[in-house]
Design a protein around this motif. Structure first.
Motif, PDB file in Angstrom:
ATOM      1  N   HIS A 604      35.647  24.864  12.627  1.00 58.69           N
ATOM      2  CA  HIS A 604      34.462  24.104  12.297  1.00 58.69           C
ATOM      3  C   HIS A 604      33.127  25.459  11.569  1.00 58.69           C
ATOM      4  O   HIS A 604      32.927  25.150  10.971  1.00 58.69           O
ATOM      5  CB  HIS A 604      33.827  23.546  13.532  1.00 58.69           C
ATOM      6  N   ASP A 605      33.776  26.361  12.519  1.00 55.69           N
ATOM      7  CA  ASP A 605      32.624  27.952  12.170  1.00 55.69           C
ATOM      8  C   ASP A 605      33.412  27.843  10.344  1.00 55.69           C
ATOM      9  O   ASP A 605      31.978  27.832   9.382  1.00 55.69           O
ATOM     10  CB  ASP A 605      32.847  28.080  12.859  1.00 55.69           C
ATOM     11  N   LEU A 606      34.000  27.650  10.114  1.00 55.80           N
ATOM     12  CA  LEU A 606      34.231  27.982   8.534  1.00 55.80           C
ATOM     13  C   LEU A 606      33.768  26.874   8.089  1.00 55.80           C
ATOM     14  O   LEU A 606      34.155  27.851   6.267  1.00 55.80           O
ATOM     15  CB  LEU A 606      36.288  27.778   8.942  1.00 55.80           C
ATOM     16  N   TYR A 634      37.234  27.624   2.311  1.00 54.87           N
ATOM     17  CA  TYR A 634      37.554  28.849   1.537  1.00 54.87           C
ATOM     18  C   TYR A 634      37.424  29.345   0.760  1.00 54.87           C
ATOM     19  O   TYR A 634      37.093  30.592   0.951  1.00 54.87           O
ATOM     20  CB  TYR A 634      38.679  27.831   0.390  1.00 54.87           C
ATOM     21  N   SER A 635      35.352  29.011   0.685  1.00 54.35           N
ATOM     22  CA  SER A 635      34.514  30.487   0.373  1.00 54.35           C
ATOM     23  C   SER A 635      34.800  30.787   0.825  1.00 54.35           C
ATOM     24  O   SER A 635      34.316  32.179   0.422  1.00 54.35           O
ATOM     25  CB  SER A 635      33.341  29.143  -0.289  1.00 54.35           C
ATOM     26  N   THR A 636      34.354  30.854   2.920  1.00 54.91           N
ATOM     27  CA  THR A 636      33.909  31.788   3.263  1.00 54.91           C
ATOM     28  C   THR A 636      35.203  33.185   3.060  1.00 54.91           C
ATOM     29  O   THR A 636      34.286  34.369   3.743  1.00 54.91           O
ATOM     30  CB  THR A 636      34.453  31.117   4.594  1.00 54.91           C
ATOM     31  N   GLY A 641      33.309  36.573   4.304  1.00 58.12           N
ATOM     32  CA  GLY A 641      33.226  36.754   5.532  1.00 58.12           C
ATOM     33  C   GLY A 641      32.239  35.685   6.007  1.00 58.12           C
ATOM     34  O   GLY A 641      31.577  35.080   6.776  1.00 58.12           O
ATOM     35  N   VAL A 642      31.202  35.324   4.573  1.00 61.07           N
ATOM     36  CA  VAL A 642      29.928  34.382   5.220  1.00 61.07           C
ATOM     37  C   VAL A 642      30.094  33.384   4.183  1.00 61.07           C
ATOM     38  O   VAL A 642      30.444  33.281   3.372  1.00 61.07           O
ATOM     39  CB  VAL A 642      28.979  35.119   4.075  1.00 61.07           C
ATOM     40  N   HIS A 643      29.691  32.352   5.199  1.00 58.95           N
ATOM     41  CA  HIS A 643      30.033  31.012   5.291  1.00 58.95           C
ATOM     42  C   HIS A 643      28.093  30.371   4.469  1.00 58.95           C
ATOM     43  O   HIS A 643      27.223  30.167   4.906  1.00 58.95           O
ATOM     44  CB  HIS A 643      30.983  30.076   6.147  1.00 58.95           C
ATOM     45  N   VAL A 644      29.146  29.778   3.086  1.00 62.06           N
ATOM     46  CA  VAL A 644      27.478  29.016   2.643  1.00 62.06           C
ATOM     47  C   VAL A 644      28.005  27.588   2.662  1.00 62.06           C
ATOM     48  O   VAL A 644      28.770  27.683   1.449  1.00 62.06           O
ATOM     49  CB  VAL A 644      27.514  29.533   0.947  1.00 62.06           C
ATOM     50  N   ASP A 645      26.847  26.736   2.966  1.00 59.69           N
ATOM     51  CA  ASP A 645      26.748  25.665   2.395  1.00 59.69           C
ATOM     52  C   ASP A 645      26.996  25.100   1.281  1.00 59.69           C
ATOM     53  O   ASP A 645      25.868  25.297   0.582  1.00 59.69           O
ATOM     54  CB  ASP A 645      25.611  24.634   2.982  1.00 59.69           C
ATOM     55  N   PRO A 646      27.111  24.666   0.290  1.00 55.99           N
ATOM     56  CA  PRO A 646      27.528  24.148  -0.418  1.00 55.99           C
ATOM     57  C   PRO A 646      26.361  23.684  -1.634  1.00 55.99           C
ATOM     58  O   PRO A 646      25.717  22.671  -0.256  1.00 55.99           O
ATOM     59  CB  PRO A 646      28.742  22.837  -0.712  1.00 55.99           C
ATOM     60  N   ILE A 647      26.254  23.578  -1.440  1.00 50.16           N
ATOM     61  CA  ILE A 647      24.487  23.034  -2.874  1.00 50.16           C
ATOM     62  C   ILE A 647      24.557  22.396  -4.299  1.00 50.16           C
ATOM     63  O   ILE A 647      25.350  22.860  -4.881  1.00 50.16           O
ATOM     64  CB  ILE A 647      23.377  23.809  -2.924  1.00 50.16           C
ATOM     65  N   PHE A 648      24.390  21.345  -4.477  1.00 56.44           N
ATOM     66  CA  PHE A 648      24.651  20.380  -5.940  1.00 56.44           C
ATOM     67  C   PHE A 648      23.319  20.176  -6.364  1.00 56.44           C
ATOM     68  O   PHE A 648      23.149  19.387  -7.361  1.00 56.44           O
ATOM     69  CB  PHE A 648      25.125  19.470  -5.439  1.00 56.44           C
ATOM     70  N   VAL A 649      22.064  20.326  -5.443  1.00 58.70           N
ATOM     71  CA  VAL A 649      21.170  20.883  -6.681  1.00 58.70           C
ATOM     72  C   VAL A 649      20.014  21.364  -5.690  1.00 58.70           C
ATOM     73  O   VAL A 649      19.677  21.659  -5.035  1.00 58.70           O
ATOM     74  CB  VAL A 649      20.325  19.216  -6.047  1.00 58.70           C
ATOM     75  N   THR A 667      23.338  29.975   4.200  1.00 64.29           N
ATOM     76  CA  THR A 667      24.479  31.156   4.478  1.00 64.29           C
ATOM     77  C   THR A 667      24.502  31.257   5.913  1.00 64.29           C
ATOM     78  O   THR A 667      24.255  31.795   7.340  1.00 64.29           O
ATOM     79  CB  THR A 667      24.598  32.196   4.362  1.00 64.29           C
ATOM     80  N   GLU A 668      25.887  31.361   6.486  1.00 62.35           N
ATOM     81  CA  GLU A 668      26.446  32.200   8.781  1.00 62.35           C
ATOM     82  C   GLU A 668      27.587  33.430   7.894  1.00 62.35           C
ATOM     83  O   GLU A 668      28.382  32.464   7.430  1.00 62.35           O
ATOM     84  CB  GLU A 668      26.204  31.051   9.169  1.00 62.35           C
ATOM     85  N   ASP A 669      27.290  34.233   9.115  1.00 68.06           N
ATOM     86  CA  ASP A 669      28.309  35.049   9.060  1.00 68.06           C
ATOM     87  C   ASP A 669      29.303  34.948   9.778  1.00 68.06           C
ATOM     88  O   ASP A 669      28.992  34.227  11.358  1.00 68.06           O
ATOM     89  CB  ASP A 669      27.903  36.516   9.556  1.00 68.06           C
ATOM     90  N   VAL A 670      30.299  34.330   9.026  1.00 61.92           N
ATOM     91  CA  VAL A 670      31.859  33.901  10.281  1.00 61.92           C
ATOM     92  C   VAL A 670      32.475  34.986  10.654  1.00 61.92           C
ATOM     93  O   VAL A 670      33.716  34.971  11.346  1.00 61.92           O
ATOM     94  CB  VAL A 670      32.339  32.613   9.527  1.00 61.92           C
TER      95      VAL A 670
END
Length: 728
Positions: A604-606, A634-636, A641-649, A667-670
């Protein structure tokens, strides 16, 4: 002598009487018209627009959705209408500007004024000369179809404020007269509030053309595939000619070229020549040309056609999302995640969570918003083309061959009764079945209808086919049609760069990229190996025995099977297990982890937000997700190692270009950079020595830096391919 005097007196008296009568008629007419205007002004004839409404006339404007590189991907609309300024109408090439009475004009404006209101720049909103001429022709000469001498400004008043709706108690001619009076008053008010250029631009933005095209931008885009400023003279004449009667002069009628449209275009060209906008020779030359409709498209098809159709619908669905309700979710986890998403992500439900100045919610179909997205238009075109090519030339032919090899059976492991029940269940899910049931049809009648051949268009990867087929057989055809989805994300920014939700939005409204969830299978294994390195202290070179693994669970002993025939011999490094997608190696890691709950939390953290049942089998992908979530997770790895929530707008503007909202990713360091880099190198071995080797010898990725993971689920029902290349 006396008789002559009497005659002279009689003639003089008659002349005097006629003059008096004429002046009386004029006086009465002026009084009547003045009274009519006063009644209109003080709303005795019906409501009139307020000052605020005159300053800000309300029309239904289409919302436009833009790619990051400035291309219009599509629109959302009730009326496909987009606002353009007067300056937007001019061709970039000054030599293409036209002139009428000393006024430099855009092509479409010259065509419009020459046809509808050649003295537009000279009158104050009402052309009394044209009105008088129309009155004489209509009332005295009884010539029907002569029009009412309406100016562009009067027609704008009619379009904006719907003055022609019959007034209560004033039907027929009386209602028309009342509406005319209102139009006169509103026209003078519009002329007072706006420049001539603003008025003609407003008119072109509000007028309805044929085939559900509202406004000049929609008409130019859909008739000729052009922007209004790029219209050729003969194309502008086609559009301007429709103003008089859109249905009569539509370029296409019943799918065929309309000869009356060509005749009307030629009339417009003659009037442009008479007004001095073009020469007689040019008019004669242009009249010989056919109407080129090679780029024609129906406005009603705009939602189903063009680029990024699934993406556009996903954006609309997201922005118009209502607050989640528990009844719509299978698990408490999914419901809680949806609530969290709705509360913390501002783009979800944006239309309802934000209010306009008048307190109303935003309407994506009417408010003319401008939505700027992260999609790269060029990459989107590549993605859609690659998707079609791969499905048409490789995937679907293999599916067809497989079905043919088993005698055409769609469900080879089922009995005929079981197979029929599957098809019947699918029939019950269709709109056709639901509509017939709602109308009271019995199940017997519905099934009979499903077995009756009808004409329809069906999708194939070789093109849409018009055929005669039973609805049941069409359903079987679509069951045999392979589906797919594709999502590409920039790992550093979270920007969604390309998005394909299915084969063809017109035929398949189901969006496999975000709406649906499928079992992820072996594409979950990089998460398990990451847990091993990050939490268990293992390395890619940790030796692991290649033997079957059994795990004791509350439900009993669990031991995974391999996807095919394998040899359980020797000891291999951990990276070998990932490269070859061996289930026993994933199970071995899970056995070392001991706590499935900890592994599920880590995944979930990923970036996987879907519910993960914390059982041992999660190590081989027993849970469901979708390409959007998987690309996010997979982007993490690719983003150190930084997870960025996908953004589309990225931002939303109103119809005037005022910024209403901007969006930035969370963003969050995972993972540590070391762990992320380690996983990238392990997934590179999947390509160089593992299950994705075909990327090299079949798809020629030899010179591309690529890390990947393949995945299949039970009986190959679903197949996945996840990869990372530099910056994507």
């Amino acid at each position: 002598m006396v008789k002559n005097k009497d005659n002279k007196k009689g003639k003089k008296g008659l002349r005097s009487w006629i003059i008096t009568a004429m002046w009386s008629v004029v006086f009465i007419g002026v009084i009547a018209l003045s009274s009519l205007f006063i009644m209109a002004r003080f709303e005795i004839l019906g409501p009139m627009p307020t000052f605020e409404e005159l300053e800000n006339p309300k029309t239904n404007l289409a919302t436009q959705i833009y790619s990051e590189d400035g291309e219009v991907l599509g629109t959302y609309f009730i009326e496909n209408r987009t606002y353009l300024s007067y300056e937007d109408l001019f061709p970039a090439d000054h030599t293409k500007w036209l002139e009428i009475d000393g006024h430099k004009l855009p092509t479409i404006v010259a065509a419009l004024l020459a046809t509808e209101d050649v003295r537009f720049f000279d009158h104050p909103g009402i052309d009394f000369q044209a009105t008088a001429r129309a009155g004489i022709r209509t009332v005295i000469l009884r010539q029907s179809g002569q029009g009412g001498g309406s100016t562009i400004t009067q027609q704008l008043a009619k379009n904006l404020y719907k003055t022609r709706r019959n007034k209560e108690g004033l039907e027929g001619n009386a209602g028309t007269l009342a509406a005319k009076a209102q139009e006169y008053v509103i026209a003078t008010q519009l002329e007072y509030n706006y420049t001539k250029e603003e008025i003609v631009a407003m008119y072109l933005n509000t007028v309805e053309f044929s085939n559900s095209n509202f406004g000049i931008k929609s008409a130019a885009n859909n008739f000729f595939g052009k922007e209004p400023c790029d219209l050729a003279i003969e194309e502008a004449a086609v559009i301007a000619g429709q103003v008089k009667a859109p249905g009569t002069y539509a370029p296409l009628k019943r799918g065929e070229p309309n000869e009356r449209a060509r005749e009307r275009r030629n009339t417009v060209l003659d009037r442009m020549a008479a007004a001095g906008a073009i020469s007689d020779d040019m008019a004669d030359s242009l009249k010989q040309l056919p109407i080129d409709l090679t780029r024609y498209r129906r406005a009603a098809d705009a939602h189903n056609e063009g680029s990024a159709t699934y993406f556009r619908e996903m954006v609309r669905r997201t922005m118009m999302a209502k607050e989640p309700e528990r009844k719509n979710y299978y698990t408490e986890w999914d419901y809680e995640q949806a609530v969290k998403q709705y509360e913390e992500n501002p783009i979800y439900g944006w239309c309802y969570k934000n209010k306009k100045a008048n307190g109303e919610s935003y309407d994506i179909y009417r408010d003319g918003l401008k939505i700027y997205t992260t999609v790269d238009a060029r990459m989107q075109k590549y993605a859609e083309a690659a998707f079609r090519e791969q499905m048409a030339e490789l995937v679907q032919p293999r599916m067809d061959a497989q079905i043919k090899s088993r005698g055409g059976s769609l469900f080879p492991d089922l009995t005929k009764a079981e197979s029929d029940e599957k098809i019947n269940a699918a029939m019950r899910q269709t709109e056709r079945w639901r509509n017939m049931a709602k109308e009271g049809a019995s199940e017997k009648d519905i099934k009979a209808a499903f077995n009756t051949p009808v004409s329809m268009s069906v999708f194939t990867y070789k093109g849409v086919r018009d055929t005669v087929i039973t609805p049941r057989d069409s359903l079987i055809h679509y069951k045999k049609t392979m589906r797919g989805a594709f999502v590409a994300v920039d790992p550093a920014t979270g920007y969604v760069r390309a998005y394909v939700g299915g084969p063809d939005y017109h035929f398949f409204k189901y969006d496999a990229a975000t709406q649906g969830k499928r079992q992820v299978g072996s594409t979950s294994k990089p998460f398990i190996y990451t847990f091993a390195i990050d939490h268990l202290g293992l390395t890619p070179c940790t030796p692991v025995p290649n033997v079957p693994v059994s795990i004791e669970t509350p439900a009993g002993i669990w031991s995974p099977k391999e996807a095919g025939e394998v040899e359980y011999t020797g000891v291999h490094p951990l990276y070998w297990g990932l490269a070859n997608s061996r289930n026993n190696y994933s199970a071995w890691i899970m056995k070392q982890a001991k706590r499935p709950e900890a592994v599920a939390d880590f995944i979930h953290d990923l970036g996987i937000r879907s519910f993960i049942d914390p059982v041992a089998a999660l190590c081989i992908g027993s849970y469901d997700s979708n390409p959007f979530e998987m690309a996010s997770a997979y982007s993490t790895f690719a983003n150190k190692g930084v997870h960025v929530d996908p953004i589309f707008v990225t931002r939303i503007e109103d119809s005037q270009g005022n910024v209403l909202a901007t969006f930035t990713p969370k963003t969050e360091d995972v993972l540590s950079k070391r762990v992320a880099y380690t996983m990238i190198t392990m997934m590179q071995r999947v390509v160089t020595m593992g299950t994705a080797r075909r990327m090299l010898y079949e798809f020629k990725f030899n010179d591309v830096e690529i890390a990947a993971k393949t995945g299949t689920t039970n009986d190959n029902v679903d197949a996945w391919f996840m990869c990372a290349v530099p910056n994507l």
